[in-house]
Design a protein around this motif. Structure first.
Motif, PDB file in Angstrom:
ATOM      1  N   UNK A   1       1.076  -1.505  -0.425  1.00  0.00           N
ATOM      2  CA  UNK A   1      -0.285   0.307  -0.077  1.00  0.00           C
ATOM      3  C   UNK A   1       1.038   1.459  -0.422  1.00  0.00           C
ATOM      4  N   UNK A   2       1.176   2.213  -0.983  1.00  0.00           N
ATOM      5  CA  UNK A   2       1.243   3.189  -1.587  1.00  0.00           C
ATOM      6  C   UNK A   2       0.425   4.205  -0.375  1.00  0.00           C
ATOM      7  N   UNK A   3       0.758   4.947   0.374  1.00  0.00           N
ATOM      8  CA  UNK A   3       0.191   6.002   0.871  1.00  0.00           C
ATOM      9  C   UNK A   3       0.421   7.655   0.552  1.00  0.00           C
ATOM     10  N   UNK A   4      -0.441   8.100   0.181  1.00  0.00           N
ATOM     11  CA  UNK A   4      -0.577   9.651  -0.064  1.00  0.00           C
ATOM     12  C   UNK A   4      -0.373  10.736   0.677  1.00  0.00           C
ATOM     13  N   UNK A   5       0.641  11.598   0.380  1.00  0.00           N
ATOM     14  CA  UNK A   5       1.265  12.786   1.124  1.00  0.00           C
ATOM     15  C   UNK A   5       0.682  14.032   0.813  1.00  0.00           C
ATOM     16  N   UNK A   6       0.528  14.554   2.280  1.00  0.00           N
ATOM     17  CA  UNK A   6      -0.443  15.392   2.015  1.00  0.00           C
ATOM     18  C   UNK A   6       0.350  16.839   1.675  1.00  0.00           C
ATOM     19  N   UNK A   7      -1.138  17.319   1.559  1.00  0.00           N
ATOM     20  CA  UNK A   7      -0.204  18.715   0.146  1.00  0.00           C
ATOM     21  C   UNK A   7       0.487  19.746   0.711  1.00  0.00           C
ATOM     22  N   UNK A   8       1.726  20.563   0.921  1.00  0.00           N
ATOM     23  CA  UNK A   8       2.130  21.409   1.675  1.00  0.00           C
ATOM     24  C   UNK A   8       1.039  21.953   1.106  1.00  0.00           C
ATOM     25  N   UNK A   9       1.604  22.918   2.672  1.00  0.00           N
ATOM     26  CA  UNK A   9       0.678  24.134   2.586  1.00  0.00           C
ATOM     27  C   UNK A   9       1.209  25.656   2.176  1.00  0.00           C
ATOM     28  N   UNK A  10       0.101  25.784   1.221  1.00  0.00           N
ATOM     29  CA  UNK A  10       0.875  27.690   0.482  1.00  0.00           C
ATOM     30  C   UNK A  10       0.719  28.571   1.374  1.00  0.00           C
TER      31      UNK A  10
END
Length: 111
Positions: free
Chosen positions: A36-45
């Motif tokens: 299972x490959x976990x999705x990384x959280x989007x970096x806050x802008x």
């Protein structure tokens, strides 16, 4: 002669139906690997990055093209618009979105 053509046809069918030397590929994951490959959280802008991104999208010119698919006998024609620094860069974006299509500048007669 009929026997020879019948023999050739049956030999061709037999050769295409046999698997030959093909073998199934076995997949053995190592003990430590996770399937299972976990999705990384989007970096806050930050606010300044948002302003720069919005300003760039407002000031970058948008170009429109007509994509006719397929090339020889145009069955479908769709309008493609892309934002880029110049017209040729926008044309290459539309060409990558519509592969094997003729990209023309004539948007008024598209469709």
């Amino acid at each position: 002669m009929r026997f020879l053509s019948l023999f050739a046809a049956s030999a061709l069918m037999f050769a295409s139906a046999s698997t030959g030397f093909a073998a199934p590929i076995a997949f053995n994951p190592s003990a430590g690997a996770s399937p299972i490959l976990l999705v990384q959280e989007k970096k806050s802008e930050t606010l300044t990055e948002k302003v720069k991104r919005t300003w760039r999208s407002w000031t970058t010119p948008s170009y429109s093209f007509c994509a006719r698919c397929p090339v020889l006998i145009p069955l479908t024609a769709t309008a493609c618009s892309a934002q880029a620094k110049d017209r040729e860069a926008a044309r290459s974006v539309c060409a990558s979105r519509h592969p094997f299509c003729f990209i023309s500048d004539d948007v008024r007669n598209c469709g």
